[in-house]
Each structure stands twice: as C-alpha cells, then as structure tokens.
Scaffold this motif. Structure first.
Motif, PDB file in Angstrom:
ATOM      1  N   GLU A  82      22.501  45.724  56.174  1.00  0.00           N
ATOM      2  CA  GLU A  82      23.612  44.784  56.329  1.00  0.00           C
ATOM      3  C   GLU A  82      24.924  45.382  55.817  1.00  0.00           C
ATOM      4  O   GLU A  82      25.978  45.194  56.419  1.00  0.00           O
ATOM      5  CB  GLU A  82      23.296  43.479  55.612  1.00  0.00           C
ATOM      6  CG  GLU A  82      24.151  42.338  56.059  1.00  0.00           C
ATOM      7  CD  GLU A  82      23.630  41.007  55.570  1.00  0.00           C
ATOM      8  OE1 GLU A  82      24.024  40.004  56.195  1.00  0.00           O
ATOM      9  OE2 GLU A  82      22.865  40.948  54.600  1.00  0.00           O
ATOM     10  N   ASN A  83      24.869  46.141  54.733  1.00  0.00           N
ATOM     11  CA  ASN A  83      26.072  46.787  54.213  1.00  0.00           C
ATOM     12  C   ASN A  83      26.555  47.921  55.120  1.00  0.00           C
ATOM     13  O   ASN A  83      27.759  48.119  55.281  1.00  0.00           O
ATOM     14  CB  ASN A  83      25.836  47.319  52.799  1.00  0.00           C
ATOM     15  CG  ASN A  83      25.750  46.214  51.784  1.00  0.00           C
ATOM     16  OD1 ASN A  83      26.379  45.170  51.936  1.00  0.00           O
ATOM     17  ND2 ASN A  83      24.965  46.418  50.750  1.00  0.00           N
ATOM     18  N   MET A 130      13.641  43.653  51.146  1.00  0.00           N
ATOM     19  CA  MET A 130      14.901  42.959  50.908  1.00  0.00           C
ATOM     20  C   MET A 130      16.008  43.960  50.567  1.00  0.00           C
ATOM     21  O   MET A 130      17.153  43.798  51.002  1.00  0.00           O
ATOM     22  CB  MET A 130      14.719  41.906  49.814  1.00  0.00           C
ATOM     23  CG  MET A 130      13.876  40.736  50.296  1.00  0.00           C
ATOM     24  SD  MET A 130      13.726  39.365  49.139  1.00  0.00           S
ATOM     25  CE  MET A 130      12.923  40.125  47.741  1.00  0.00           C
ATOM     26  N   GLU A 131      15.667  45.020  49.818  1.00  0.00           N
ATOM     27  CA  GLU A 131      16.648  46.069  49.527  1.00  0.00           C
ATOM     28  C   GLU A 131      17.063  46.784  50.809  1.00  0.00           C
ATOM     29  O   GLU A 131      18.241  47.098  50.992  1.00  0.00           O
ATOM     30  CB  GLU A 131      16.088  47.070  48.519  1.00  0.00           C
ATOM     31  CG  GLU A 131      16.027  46.537  47.119  1.00  0.00           C
ATOM     32  CD  GLU A 131      15.431  47.521  46.124  1.00  0.00           C
ATOM     33  OE1 GLU A 131      15.104  48.669  46.505  1.00  0.00           O
ATOM     34  OE2 GLU A 131      15.303  47.143  44.940  1.00  0.00           O
ATOM     35  N   ARG A 132      16.113  47.042  51.708  1.00  0.00           N
ATOM     36  CA  ARG A 132      16.450  47.687  52.980  1.00  0.00           C
ATOM     37  C   ARG A 132      17.323  46.775  53.830  1.00  0.00           C
ATOM     38  O   ARG A 132      18.247  47.245  54.500  1.00  0.00           O
ATOM     39  CB  ARG A 132      15.180  48.065  53.744  1.00  0.00           C
ATOM     40  CG  ARG A 132      14.449  49.247  53.141  1.00  0.00           C
ATOM     41  CD  ARG A 132      13.282  49.663  54.039  1.00  0.00           C
ATOM     42  NE  ARG A 132      12.287  50.357  53.269  1.00  0.00           N
ATOM     43  CZ  ARG A 132      11.032  49.967  53.080  1.00  0.00           C
ATOM     44  NH1 ARG A 132      10.573  48.871  53.645  1.00  0.00           N
ATOM     45  NH2 ARG A 132      10.207  50.670  52.343  1.00  0.00           N
ATOM     46  N   MET A 133      17.067  45.459  53.824  1.00  0.00           N
ATOM     47  CA  MET A 133      17.917  44.530  54.568  1.00  0.00           C
ATOM     48  C   MET A 133      19.347  44.572  54.031  1.00  0.00           C
ATOM     49  O   MET A 133      20.303  44.604  54.809  1.00  0.00           O
ATOM     50  CB  MET A 133      17.375  43.100  54.490  1.00  0.00           C
ATOM     51  CG  MET A 133      16.317  42.819  55.512  1.00  0.00           C
ATOM     52  SD  MET A 133      15.887  41.076  55.636  1.00  0.00           S
ATOM     53  CE  MET A 133      14.961  40.847  54.127  1.00  0.00           C
ATOM     54  N   ASP A 134      19.492  44.585  52.709  1.00  0.00           N
ATOM     55  CA  ASP A 134      20.824  44.688  52.109  1.00  0.00           C
ATOM     56  C   ASP A 134      21.505  45.987  52.518  1.00  0.00           C
ATOM     57  O   ASP A 134      22.691  46.000  52.848  1.00  0.00           O
ATOM     58  CB  ASP A 134      20.745  44.609  50.583  1.00  0.00           C
ATOM     59  CG  ASP A 134      20.469  43.212  50.070  1.00  0.00           C
ATOM     60  OD1 ASP A 134      20.656  42.240  50.828  1.00  0.00           O
ATOM     61  OD2 ASP A 134      20.054  43.095  48.899  1.00  0.00           O
ATOM     62  N   GLU A 135      20.749  47.077  52.492  1.00  0.00           N
ATOM     63  CA  GLU A 135      21.291  48.382  52.878  1.00  0.00           C
ATOM     64  C   GLU A 135      21.769  48.350  54.335  1.00  0.00           C
ATOM     65  O   GLU A 135      22.891  48.775  54.641  1.00  0.00           O
ATOM     66  CB  GLU A 135      20.221  49.459  52.700  1.00  0.00           C
ATOM     67  CG  GLU A 135      20.638  50.831  53.152  1.00  0.00           C
ATOM     68  CD  GLU A 135      19.488  51.836  53.150  1.00  0.00           C
ATOM     69  OE1 GLU A 135      19.771  52.998  53.456  1.00  0.00           O
ATOM     70  OE2 GLU A 135      18.318  51.461  52.872  1.00  0.00           O
ATOM     71  N   SER A 190      24.354  43.948  62.044  1.00  0.00           N
ATOM     72  CA  SER A 190      23.174  43.224  61.590  1.00  0.00           C
ATOM     73  C   SER A 190      23.560  41.914  60.919  1.00  0.00           C
ATOM     74  O   SER A 190      24.669  41.754  60.418  1.00  0.00           O
ATOM     75  CB  SER A 190      22.367  44.095  60.626  1.00  0.00           C
ATOM     76  OG  SER A 190      23.182  44.463  59.530  1.00  0.00           O
ATOM     77  N   ALA A 230      27.373  45.920  58.905  1.00  0.00           N
ATOM     78  CA  ALA A 230      27.777  44.517  58.800  1.00  0.00           C
ATOM     79  C   ALA A 230      28.402  44.052  60.102  1.00  0.00           C
ATOM     80  O   ALA A 230      28.987  44.844  60.844  1.00  0.00           O
ATOM     81  CB  ALA A 230      28.762  44.349  57.647  1.00  0.00           C
ATOM     82  N   SER A 246      10.238  37.015  50.825  1.00  0.00           N
ATOM     83  CA  SER A 246      10.216  37.350  49.404  1.00  0.00           C
ATOM     84  C   SER A 246       9.008  36.788  48.674  1.00  0.00           C
ATOM     85  O   SER A 246       8.664  37.265  47.603  1.00  0.00           O
ATOM     86  CB  SER A 246      11.489  36.842  48.723  1.00  0.00           C
ATOM     87  OG  SER A 246      11.573  35.437  48.850  1.00  0.00           O
ATOM     88  N   TYR A 253      21.910  37.484  60.317  1.00  0.00           N
ATOM     89  CA  TYR A 253      20.898  36.450  60.466  1.00  0.00           C
ATOM     90  C   TYR A 253      21.239  35.562  61.656  1.00  0.00           C
ATOM     91  O   TYR A 253      22.397  35.224  61.878  1.00  0.00           O
ATOM     92  CB  TYR A 253      20.826  35.619  59.179  1.00  0.00           C
ATOM     93  CG  TYR A 253      20.404  36.447  57.998  1.00  0.00           C
ATOM     94  CD1 TYR A 253      19.061  36.585  57.668  1.00  0.00           C
ATOM     95  CD2 TYR A 253      21.346  37.120  57.227  1.00  0.00           C
ATOM     96  CE1 TYR A 253      18.657  37.362  56.599  1.00  0.00           C
ATOM     97  CE2 TYR A 253      20.951  37.904  56.143  1.00  0.00           C
ATOM     98  CZ  TYR A 253      19.615  38.016  55.840  1.00  0.00           C
ATOM     99  OH  TYR A 253      19.223  38.800  54.792  1.00  0.00           O
TER     100      TYR A 253
END
Length: 167
Positions: free
Chosen positions: A33-34, A26-31, A138, A37, A98, A140
């Motif tokens: 996406e940031n 989940m942290e990698r997905m946030d990274e 990136s 984006a 998760s 959803y």
C-alpha cells in the motif's frame, strides 16, 4: 511465543494471539500500500496477481520491489498449486486475516484465465478485499466495485466470483 503444528509445518503464535504468518501478511499489505498507494500508483508495473500472491507469501521475493510481475497464465498455475476452491459459505464467519490461520483469495473470472486476484482481509468491513486495480494502486474494495472494474474484461457478475483457501 507458542508454537503449533498446522498443515504439515510448524507455525508460531505471538503473545498477543496473532499468528506470525498473519502479521507478516499485514506487514506486506502495508508495504504494498505504501509503494503502490492509490494516490501514487505503480499500476503499469505490477498486476493484482503479483500483489495478492506476494502478500500471501506464495512467491519468492525479499520485498515488493523485487517481485517479478505475474501474468494470468502463471497466476492460474500458482492458483492450482497453492489453493483449493471453496464456497463463500466456507469462509469462517466474521473472518479477519489477523485473527484466523486460514487465508483466502477471491478470484474474478475463470480460474483457468483469471482477471483479478483480491485477498480477503476482513469480512466484517464494508471493503473486505485488498488488491491492486488495473489503473489505480492498491487498496481496499467492495465486491461490487471489483466486479464493476472488470466488466469490460468479460466479468459479468457474481457468477464470475470464485473463492479459494490457501493450502
């Protein structure tokens, strides 16, 4: 922190019940996406294969920026090594990345020459797949959106959708 033995290695569970591997993903997905984006894409520098395999921890990279881009041939090779094909019905009902130890990948096109990789994040959401589109960053998506995005590359419909479980 609780530890358990799964798939030949020890894993840890956090005090709130989340699997450490899931938290890292989940942290990698946030990274990702940031950094990529949809409003500010890096679409010409990295593929959907690289994004999915980085998030799932299948590639050696300290962070998203140090990730080497992966082409469809190498993606197919990593798919054979790290995943086993399953039926969609084999995915845990109500699956959320998760809350589940299993990790799943949706592949568009022939797995020998894939067109797109997407991580299955939450089957209860309207947009259960996380990936990076060709001309956008990136985010959803629904399965229908992903199929439509790759129609010009030979993806014709649901028969070109394959599901895999990370081993």
């Amino acid at each position: 922190m609780n530890y358990y033995f799964q798939d030949g290695h020890y894993a840890a569970e956090t005090t709130n019940g989340l699997d450490i591997d899931s938290v890292l993903m989940m942290e990698r997905m946030d990274e990702v996406e940031n950094m990529s984006a949809r409003e500010n894409p890096i679409y010409d520098q990295i593929s959907s294969f690289s994004v999915a395999l980085y998030v799932l921890g299948c590639c050696e990279a300290d962070d998203f920026l140090s990730m080497q881009d992966i082409d469809e041939c190498y993606a197919a090779e990593l798919l054979k090594i790290n995943f086993v094909e399953i039926n969609k019905t084999d995915i845990t009902p109500g699956y959320k990345i998760s809350n589940n130890r299993e990790k799943y990948l949706m592949v568009l096109g022939d797995p020998v020459f894939p067109k797109h990789f997407a991580i299955i994040v939450n089957m209860e959401k309207e947009r259960p797949f996380f990936s990076k589109l060709r001309y956008f960053g990136s985010g959803y998506d629904t399965l229908e959106e992903l199929i439509h995005e790759y129609l010009d590359e030979g993806v014709t419909g649901y028969e070109d959708v394959h599901y895999f479980r990370l081993i």
